[in-house]
Design a protein around this motif. Structure first.
Motif, PDB file in Angstrom:
ATOM      1  N   UNK A   1     -32.768  18.841   1.083  1.00  0.00           N
ATOM      2  CA  UNK A   1     -33.243  17.770   0.201  1.00  0.00           C
ATOM      3  C   UNK A   1     -32.664  17.931  -1.201  1.00  0.00           C
ATOM      4  N   UNK A   2     -32.623  19.163  -1.679  1.00  0.00           N
ATOM      5  CA  UNK A   2     -32.091  19.401  -3.025  1.00  0.00           C
ATOM      6  C   UNK A   2     -30.594  19.092  -3.071  1.00  0.00           C
ATOM      7  N   UNK A   3     -29.859  19.434  -2.040  1.00  0.00           N
ATOM      8  CA  UNK A   3     -28.431  19.117  -1.994  1.00  0.00           C
ATOM      9  C   UNK A   3     -28.205  17.614  -1.967  1.00  0.00           C
ATOM     10  N   UNK A   4     -29.054  16.903  -1.240  1.00  0.00           N
ATOM     11  CA  UNK A   4     -28.962  15.445  -1.193  1.00  0.00           C
ATOM     12  C   UNK A   4     -29.255  14.852  -2.565  1.00  0.00           C
ATOM     13  N   UNK A   5     -30.236  15.392  -3.253  1.00  0.00           N
ATOM     14  CA  UNK A   5     -30.581  14.923  -4.598  1.00  0.00           C
ATOM     15  C   UNK A   5     -29.413  15.135  -5.558  1.00  0.00           C
ATOM     16  N   UNK A   6     -28.821  16.303  -5.525  1.00  0.00           N
ATOM     17  CA  UNK A   6     -27.702  16.592  -6.419  1.00  0.00           C
ATOM     18  C   UNK A   6     -26.484  15.741  -6.086  1.00  0.00           C
ATOM     19  N   UNK A   7     -26.142  15.616  -4.815  1.00  0.00           N
ATOM     20  CA  UNK A   7     -24.958  14.828  -4.466  1.00  0.00           C
ATOM     21  C   UNK A   7     -25.174  13.356  -4.775  1.00  0.00           C
ATOM     22  N   UNK A   8     -26.392  12.853  -4.603  1.00  0.00           N
ATOM     23  CA  UNK A   8     -26.684  11.470  -4.996  1.00  0.00           C
ATOM     24  C   UNK A   8     -26.533  11.276  -6.494  1.00  0.00           C
TER      25      UNK A   8
END
Length: 171
Positions: free
Chosen positions: A91-98
């Protein structure tokens, strides 16, 4: 927790598909599926390979009390805890990449707006307009909508990245 469930969790935590793990163990995907669904049991050689592959002791893999994985200074993490940590990291990786994606869109839109504005003010564009329309009239074009879009995308991206860093520091 039974052996099949442990194999499933270890495979998921490592991010492997059934095909990938089956290939490493030199078995078919169907055989691995049977193990994970508790309709089949791996042989001793396969259990040793799984233990070695995932860096889990045979005791941890085969015994009920072995659902804990030692890490650090005696801290105990269950496989469920590791699964939660893995889901959180995704989830954190998705947040950062978004956030980075929106920042990039904002920057590219702002650059595009500036290039478009400079193009319409250039001498070659004015000559082109003269050739097409037959006059030298300056036709002002409003590019603020593009700039607003760039600012909006950049703000969303910056907000997502800030959420990532603030939430990451808490944990």
């Amino acid at each position: 927790m039974e052996l099949g469930r442990k194999i499933y969790q270890l495979r998921k935590l490592s991010g492997m598909t059934q095909e990938q793990l089956a290939e490493k163990l030199n078995i078919s995907r169907q055989t691995l599926s049977k193990w994970e669904n508790e309709t089949g049991v791996p042989d001793v050689e396969s259990v040793v390979k799984i233990s070695t592959l995932f860096h889990v002791s045979l005791e941890e893999l085969l015994l009920e009390k072995g659902t804990h994985v030692q890490e650090g200074h005696g801290a105990q993490f269950t496989l469920e805890d590791m699964a939660k940590i893995n889901a959180y990291n995704r989830k954190m990786n998705l947040l950062l990449s978004g956030g980075l994606l929106f920042l990039a869109i904002g920057i590219l839109t702002a650059v595009f707006e500036k290039m478009l504005k400079s193009t319409t003010l250039s001498l070659s564009y004015i000559l082109y307009r003269y050739m097409v329309t037959g006059n030298y009239e300056y036709v002002p074009v409003d590019y603020t909508q593009l700039l607003v879009l760039a600012l909006l995308a950049g703000t969303v991206g910056l907000g997502l990245c800030l959420c990532y860093f603030i939430h990451g520091r808490k944990n």
